[in-house]
Design a protein around this motif. Structure first.
Motif, short mmCIF file in Angstrom:
data_model
loop_
_atom_site.label_atom_id
_atom_site.label_comp_id
_atom_site.label_asym_id
_atom_site.label_seq_id
_atom_site.Cartn_x
_atom_site.Cartn_y
_atom_site.Cartn_z
N HIS A 89 0.83 -1.22 0.00
CA HIS A 89 0.00 0.00 0.00
C HIS A 89 0.86 1.27 0.00
O HIS A 89 0.31 2.36 0.03
CB HIS A 89 -0.92 0.01 1.23
CG HIS A 89 -1.98 -1.06 1.17
ND1 HIS A 89 -3.11 -0.93 0.40
CD2 HIS A 89 -2.05 -2.28 1.75
CE1 HIS A 89 -3.86 -2.03 0.52
NE2 HIS A 89 -3.22 -2.86 1.34
N ALA A 91 -7.19 4.47 1.54
CA ALA A 91 -6.48 5.11 0.43
C ALA A 91 -7.45 5.69 -0.59
O ALA A 91 -7.11 6.62 -1.32
CB ALA A 91 -5.56 4.10 -0.25
N ALA A 92 -8.68 5.16 -0.61
CA ALA A 92 -9.67 5.64 -1.58
C ALA A 92 -10.43 6.87 -1.09
O ALA A 92 -11.21 7.46 -1.83
CB ALA A 92 -10.65 4.51 -1.89
N VAL A 93 -10.21 7.26 0.17
CA VAL A 93 -10.93 8.42 0.72
C VAL A 93 -10.27 9.71 0.22
O VAL A 93 -9.05 9.86 0.32
CB VAL A 93 -10.90 8.36 2.27
CG1 VAL A 93 -11.44 9.65 2.88
CG2 VAL A 93 -11.71 7.16 2.77
N PRO A 94 -11.04 10.64 -0.34
CA PRO A 94 -10.43 11.86 -0.89
C PRO A 94 -9.73 12.70 0.18
O PRO A 94 -10.25 12.84 1.29
CB PRO A 94 -11.63 12.64 -1.46
CG PRO A 94 -12.82 11.76 -1.35
CD PRO A 94 -12.49 10.61 -0.47
N CYS A 100 -6.62 -0.27 2.16
CA CYS A 100 -7.15 -0.16 0.81
C CYS A 100 -8.33 0.83 0.78
O CYS A 100 -8.40 1.71 -0.06
CB CYS A 100 -7.61 -1.57 0.40
SG CYS A 100 -7.89 -1.73 -1.32
N GLN A 101 -9.24 0.69 1.74
CA GLN A 101 -10.41 1.58 1.78
C GLN A 101 -10.00 3.00 2.15
O GLN A 101 -10.54 3.97 1.62
CB GLN A 101 -11.46 1.04 2.75
CG GLN A 101 -12.03 -0.29 2.29
CD GLN A 101 -13.38 -0.59 2.93
OE1 GLN A 101 -14.19 0.31 3.16
NE2 GLN A 101 -13.62 -1.85 3.22
#
Ligand SMILES: [Zn+2]
Length: 280
Positions: A68, A254-257, A251-252
């Motif tokens: 990651h 990293a997807a948060v703006p 993973c989740q």
């Protein structure tokens, strides 16, 4: 109009590095055999869970963090560095921060012995990886009036032991607010694997759900998320199922703006570059 009914009291978002909406500090408490040795247990059999950290947990989590590209802060005991110096150097070489966590994870009142133990661990970790630690987290949360003055003398710039705020704040040392040391609170019980797995006996999936709820609430609020996990077996996240939810959480997240992963050392440097902003 935005629904604010589920937000709770408004939290002021501080100035995070690079204008981030949320900083995520991943802290890995190695808690190797030092824990059992500190309890005067022979680290074999039922007391070998700290050895799991060395043999399986840390390598497993190094692979996850590398995949990651997340830099983490590893809190290490001096005793563990003495028995597996190569593993410490591997963690350091991978780009993670090495920070101090007691000699044998002493979570009891140390009295006059405390300065010598803090200095010993500091020396061992410094010699082991060739770089002096600048951060400390108390094993088991114990502190005394001696702790911060001694750490500051040794050059430490942050303490990650307090549970009393949503965001960093300047430390008070010998009765005066210091502009050279910051408290980076380790504040969220549900963002620590130990209470869930040791006392609550939670399933890994339940822990992930909790972490994701915290992530979104913190992202909407003050924006400081301090995740703590232990690569041990037993109460920790060293084993495959529990390690896999750390993987999925990263993973989740990293997807948060606007989210930024950073070590506690880098966050402390950010705070101390403008200490006035972190004064309470
Ligand atoms: Zn610990």
């Amino acid at each position: 109009m935005e629904d604010s009914s589920s937000r709770g009291p408004a939290a002021t978002k501080p100035d995070w590095p690079g204008g981030a909406a949320c900083v995520v500090c991943v802290t890995v408490h190695m808690d190797g055999p030092a824990v059992e040795v500190g309890r005067r247990q022979v680290p074999l059999g039922i007391h070998s869970r700290g050895r799991y950290s060395i043999r399986r947990g840390i390598p497993r989590h190094l692979e996850i963090l590398a995949r990651h590209n997340v830099p983490a802060t590893f809190f290490m005991c001096g005793y563990d560095a003495e028995i597996v110096p190569g593993l410490m150097r591997e963690v350091h070489t991978a780009g993670h921060e090495i920070a101090a966590h007691g000699y044998v994870h002493e979570g009891w009142d140390l009295g006059a012995e405390e300065p010598e133990l803090l200095e010993r661990t500091h020396r061992i970790l410094s010699d082991c990886v060739g770089e002096a630690p600048v951060g400390w987290c108390s094993p088991s949360g114990r502190k005394s009036a001696l702790t911060l003055p001694v750490l500051r003398q040794l050059g430490y710039v942050y303490d990650a032991s307090e549970k009393d705020d949503d965001v960093p704040y300047l430390a008070t040392i010998d009765g005066a607010v210091s502009e050279e040391m910051v408290i980076l609170p380790n504040n969220t019980v549900s963002l620590d694997d130990v209470p869930a797995y040791r006392e609550g006996q939670a399933l890994a999936e339940e822990v992930l759900e909790n972490w994701i709820q915290e992530l979104h609430a913190i992202h909407r609020g003050a924006g400081y998320l301090h995740l703590t996990y232990h690569p041990r077996s037993g109460f920790g996240s060293g084993g495959p199922a529990r390690a896999s939810i750390v993987d999925r959480f990263l993973c989740q997240a990293a997807a948060v703006p606007g989210l930024r992963f950073m070590t506690l050392r880098d966050l402390a440097a950010h705070c101390l570059a403008d200490p006035g902003a972190w004064r309470r």
